[in-house]
Design a protein around this motif. Structure first.
Motif, PDB file in Angstrom:
ATOM      1  N   THR A  22       1.450   2.468  -3.431  1.00  0.00           N
ATOM      2  CA  THR A  22       0.318   2.809  -4.282  1.00  0.00           C
ATOM      3  C   THR A  22      -0.522   3.952  -3.740  1.00  0.00           C
ATOM      4  O   THR A  22      -1.431   4.403  -4.428  1.00  0.00           O
ATOM      5  CB  THR A  22      -0.600   1.596  -4.489  1.00  0.00           C
ATOM      6  OG1 THR A  22      -1.106   1.180  -3.231  1.00  0.00           O
ATOM      7  CG2 THR A  22       0.147   0.462  -5.158  1.00  0.00           C
ATOM      8  N   ALA A  23      -0.225   4.426  -2.531  1.00  0.00           N
ATOM      9  CA  ALA A  23      -0.997   5.526  -1.962  1.00  0.00           C
ATOM     10  C   ALA A  23      -0.171   6.258  -0.917  1.00  0.00           C
ATOM     11  O   ALA A  23       0.726   5.675  -0.306  1.00  0.00           O
ATOM     12  CB  ALA A  23      -2.286   5.006  -1.327  1.00  0.00           C
ATOM     13  N   ARG A  57      -0.494  10.131   1.771  1.00  0.00           N
ATOM     14  CA  ARG A  57      -1.320  11.242   2.222  1.00  0.00           C
ATOM     15  C   ARG A  57      -0.436  12.435   2.555  1.00  0.00           C
ATOM     16  O   ARG A  57       0.629  12.288   3.136  1.00  0.00           O
ATOM     17  CB  ARG A  57      -2.122  10.833   3.462  1.00  0.00           C
ATOM     18  CG  ARG A  57      -2.967  11.956   4.048  1.00  0.00           C
ATOM     19  CD  ARG A  57      -3.802  11.490   5.223  1.00  0.00           C
ATOM     20  NE  ARG A  57      -4.937  10.669   4.841  1.00  0.00           N
ATOM     21  CZ  ARG A  57      -6.066  11.138   4.316  1.00  0.00           C
ATOM     22  NH1 ARG A  57      -6.197  12.411   4.070  1.00  0.00           N
ATOM     23  NH2 ARG A  57      -7.056  10.341   4.021  1.00  0.00           N
ATOM     24  N   TRP A  81      -1.603   8.506 -11.280  1.00  0.00           N
ATOM     25  CA  TRP A  81      -1.830   8.982  -9.923  1.00  0.00           C
ATOM     26  C   TRP A  81      -3.043   9.903  -9.895  1.00  0.00           C
ATOM     27  O   TRP A  81      -3.220  10.737 -10.781  1.00  0.00           O
ATOM     28  CB  TRP A  81      -0.606   9.736  -9.398  1.00  0.00           C
ATOM     29  CG  TRP A  81       0.511   8.817  -9.020  1.00  0.00           C
ATOM     30  CD1 TRP A  81       1.552   8.439  -9.793  1.00  0.00           C
ATOM     31  CD2 TRP A  81       0.655   8.142  -7.775  1.00  0.00           C
ATOM     32  NE1 TRP A  81       2.355   7.565  -9.102  1.00  0.00           N
ATOM     33  CE2 TRP A  81       1.823   7.364  -7.861  1.00  0.00           C
ATOM     34  CE3 TRP A  81      -0.088   8.112  -6.599  1.00  0.00           C
ATOM     35  CZ2 TRP A  81       2.268   6.583  -6.825  1.00  0.00           C
ATOM     36  CZ3 TRP A  81       0.365   7.329  -5.556  1.00  0.00           C
ATOM     37  CH2 TRP A  81       1.521   6.570  -5.670  1.00  0.00           C
ATOM     38  N   ARG A  94       0.815  -1.215   0.000  1.00  0.00           N
ATOM     39  CA  ARG A  94       0.000   0.000   0.000  1.00  0.00           C
ATOM     40  C   ARG A  94       0.851   1.269   0.000  1.00  0.00           C
ATOM     41  O   ARG A  94       0.480   2.254  -0.605  1.00  0.00           O
ATOM     42  CB  ARG A  94      -0.950  -0.001   1.195  1.00  0.00           C
ATOM     43  CG  ARG A  94      -1.837   1.227   1.245  1.00  0.00           C
ATOM     44  CD  ARG A  94      -3.134   0.915   1.926  1.00  0.00           C
ATOM     45  NE  ARG A  94      -3.901   2.116   2.148  1.00  0.00           N
ATOM     46  CZ  ARG A  94      -4.775   2.621   1.287  1.00  0.00           C
ATOM     47  NH1 ARG A  94      -4.975   2.031   0.141  1.00  0.00           N
ATOM     48  NH2 ARG A  94      -5.449   3.708   1.575  1.00  0.00           N
ATOM     49  N   ARG A 135      -3.802   4.369  -9.631  1.00  0.00           N
ATOM     50  CA  ARG A 135      -4.805   3.525 -10.267  1.00  0.00           C
ATOM     51  C   ARG A 135      -4.263   3.167 -11.645  1.00  0.00           C
ATOM     52  O   ARG A 135      -4.161   4.021 -12.518  1.00  0.00           O
ATOM     53  CB  ARG A 135      -6.127   4.272 -10.386  1.00  0.00           C
ATOM     54  CG  ARG A 135      -7.217   3.419 -10.969  1.00  0.00           C
ATOM     55  CD  ARG A 135      -8.521   4.143 -10.930  1.00  0.00           C
ATOM     56  NE  ARG A 135      -9.534   3.321 -11.564  1.00  0.00           N
ATOM     57  CZ  ARG A 135     -10.667   3.761 -12.040  1.00  0.00           C
ATOM     58  NH1 ARG A 135     -10.948   5.054 -11.934  1.00  0.00           N
ATOM     59  NH2 ARG A 135     -11.513   2.965 -12.611  1.00  0.00           N
ATOM     60  N   ARG A 167      -5.276  12.918  -0.130  1.00  0.00           N
ATOM     61  CA  ARG A 167      -4.804  11.553  -0.311  1.00  0.00           C
ATOM     62  C   ARG A 167      -4.508  11.346  -1.781  1.00  0.00           C
ATOM     63  O   ARG A 167      -5.259  11.799  -2.649  1.00  0.00           O
ATOM     64  CB  ARG A 167      -5.873  10.560   0.145  1.00  0.00           C
ATOM     65  CG  ARG A 167      -5.417   9.110   0.147  1.00  0.00           C
ATOM     66  CD  ARG A 167      -6.469   8.190   0.725  1.00  0.00           C
ATOM     67  NE  ARG A 167      -7.620   8.029  -0.144  1.00  0.00           N
ATOM     68  CZ  ARG A 167      -7.714   7.110  -1.110  1.00  0.00           C
ATOM     69  NH1 ARG A 167      -6.730   6.276  -1.324  1.00  0.00           N
ATOM     70  NH2 ARG A 167      -8.807   7.018  -1.838  1.00  0.00           N
ATOM     71  N   TYR A 205      -3.488   8.340  -4.708  1.00  0.00           N
ATOM     72  CA  TYR A 205      -3.479   6.901  -4.930  1.00  0.00           C
ATOM     73  C   TYR A 205      -3.184   6.607  -6.395  1.00  0.00           C
ATOM     74  O   TYR A 205      -3.439   7.411  -7.285  1.00  0.00           O
ATOM     75  CB  TYR A 205      -4.806   6.262  -4.493  1.00  0.00           C
ATOM     76  CG  TYR A 205      -6.024   6.776  -5.222  1.00  0.00           C
ATOM     77  CD1 TYR A 205      -6.513   6.127  -6.343  1.00  0.00           C
ATOM     78  CD2 TYR A 205      -6.688   7.912  -4.772  1.00  0.00           C
ATOM     79  CE1 TYR A 205      -7.632   6.601  -7.009  1.00  0.00           C
ATOM     80  CE2 TYR A 205      -7.807   8.392  -5.427  1.00  0.00           C
ATOM     81  CZ  TYR A 205      -8.275   7.728  -6.546  1.00  0.00           C
ATOM     82  OH  TYR A 205      -9.377   8.202  -7.208  1.00  0.00           O
ATOM     83  N   LYS A 265       4.961  10.042  -9.726  1.00  0.00           N
ATOM     84  CA  LYS A 265       4.647  10.166  -8.311  1.00  0.00           C
ATOM     85  C   LYS A 265       5.129  11.504  -7.746  1.00  0.00           C
ATOM     86  O   LYS A 265       4.454  12.111  -6.918  1.00  0.00           O
ATOM     87  CB  LYS A 265       5.279   9.013  -7.523  1.00  0.00           C
ATOM     88  CG  LYS A 265       4.920   9.031  -6.056  1.00  0.00           C
ATOM     89  CD  LYS A 265       5.491   7.849  -5.314  1.00  0.00           C
ATOM     90  CE  LYS A 265       5.092   7.904  -3.860  1.00  0.00           C
ATOM     91  NZ  LYS A 265       5.623   6.764  -3.104  1.00  0.00           N
ATOM     92  N   ARG A 317     -11.602  14.553  -7.118  1.00  0.00           N
ATOM     93  CA  ARG A 317     -10.661  13.476  -7.444  1.00  0.00           C
ATOM     94  C   ARG A 317      -9.993  13.751  -8.791  1.00  0.00           C
ATOM     95  O   ARG A 317     -10.264  13.093  -9.782  1.00  0.00           O
ATOM     96  CB  ARG A 317     -11.374  12.130  -7.478  1.00  0.00           C
ATOM     97  CG  ARG A 317     -11.869  11.699  -6.106  1.00  0.00           C
ATOM     98  CD  ARG A 317     -12.383  10.306  -6.100  1.00  0.00           C
ATOM     99  NE  ARG A 317     -13.534  10.182  -6.987  1.00  0.00           N
ATOM    100  CZ  ARG A 317     -14.174   9.059  -7.215  1.00  0.00           C
ATOM    101  NH1 ARG A 317     -13.778   7.956  -6.632  1.00  0.00           N
ATOM    102  NH2 ARG A 317     -15.208   9.023  -8.026  1.00  0.00           N
TER     103      ARG A 317
END
Length: 149
Positions: free
Chosen positions: A6-7, A9, A22, A3, A18, A14, A16, A41, A34
Motif C-alpha cells: 500500500t506504500a 518510497r 495512488w 504496508r 488510498r 512517498r 501511498y 501502481k 500530495r
C-alpha cells in the motif's frame, strides 16, 4: 493488506494507496504536495521517480503549479523573447504593443487577471473586444484607423 503493498518510497517522494487510488507525498520549497496519480501502481512509480529526480536537481516538479497573472505571464514572455530568443527590438516592441490590448481588456474587468482561469469564453470576449476597437493597421497614430480583424 501489508504496508509494502500500500506504500513505497522513491528517494524523497512517498507514494501511498488510498482506497484504489495512488497518491504521492513530497515537500517542495517547504510546502507539502500530495497529488493524485491514479489507480495504477506503475504510473505512481514512474511519476515518483520523475519527481524525485526533479527535486534532486532543483527543477520544478512535474505536478507543481505556480499561479501567475496575465500581466506577469506577458512580462515573462516578452523577457523570454528579449533575453533567450534574442528577438529584434522591433519584434519585441510589436509584441508589447499587441499584448497591450490584452492587458487593457483584463484591467477593464472583462477578463480574469489569473492566467490559469483564462478560459475559452474569455478568449471569445477578447476577440469581440478587438473587433470593436479601432486601431491603425500598422500601429502608427497618424495612420487611418480601421476596426481590428
Amino acid at each position: 493488506m501489508a504496508r509494502g503493498k500500500t506504500a513505497f518510497r522513491v528517494g524523497r517522494v512517498r507514494a501511498y494507496l488510498r482506497g484504489s487510488i495512488w497518491y504521492l507525498c513530497y515537500h517542495e520549497h517547504g510546502r507539502r504536495r500530495r497529488p493524485r496519480v491514479g489507480p495504477e501502481k506503475t504510473a505512481a512509480e514512474q511519476l515518483a521517480a520523475q519527481i524525485n529526480a526533479q527535486l534532486l536537481v532543483g527543477a520544478p516538479a512535474a505536478l507543481s503549479f505556480e499561479p501567475v497573472s496575465v500581466l506577469e505571464l506577458r512580462q515573462r514572455w516578452l523577457e523570454h523573447h528579449e533575453q533567450i530568443l534574442r528577438s529584434s527590438i522591433q519584434t519585441v516592441n510589436r509584441y508589447r504593443t499587441a499584448t497591450e490590448h490584452l492587458i487593457r481588456f483584463v484591467n477593464d474587468g472583462r477578463g480574469t487577471p489569473s492566467a490559469a482561469h483564462f478560459q475559452t469564453t474569455h478568449a471569445e470576449a477578447f476577440v469581440r473586444y478587438l473587433r470593436g476597437i479601432k486601431v491603425a493597421p500598422n500601429g502608427h497614430r497618424n495612420a487611418k484607423k480601421r476596426p481590428l480583424c
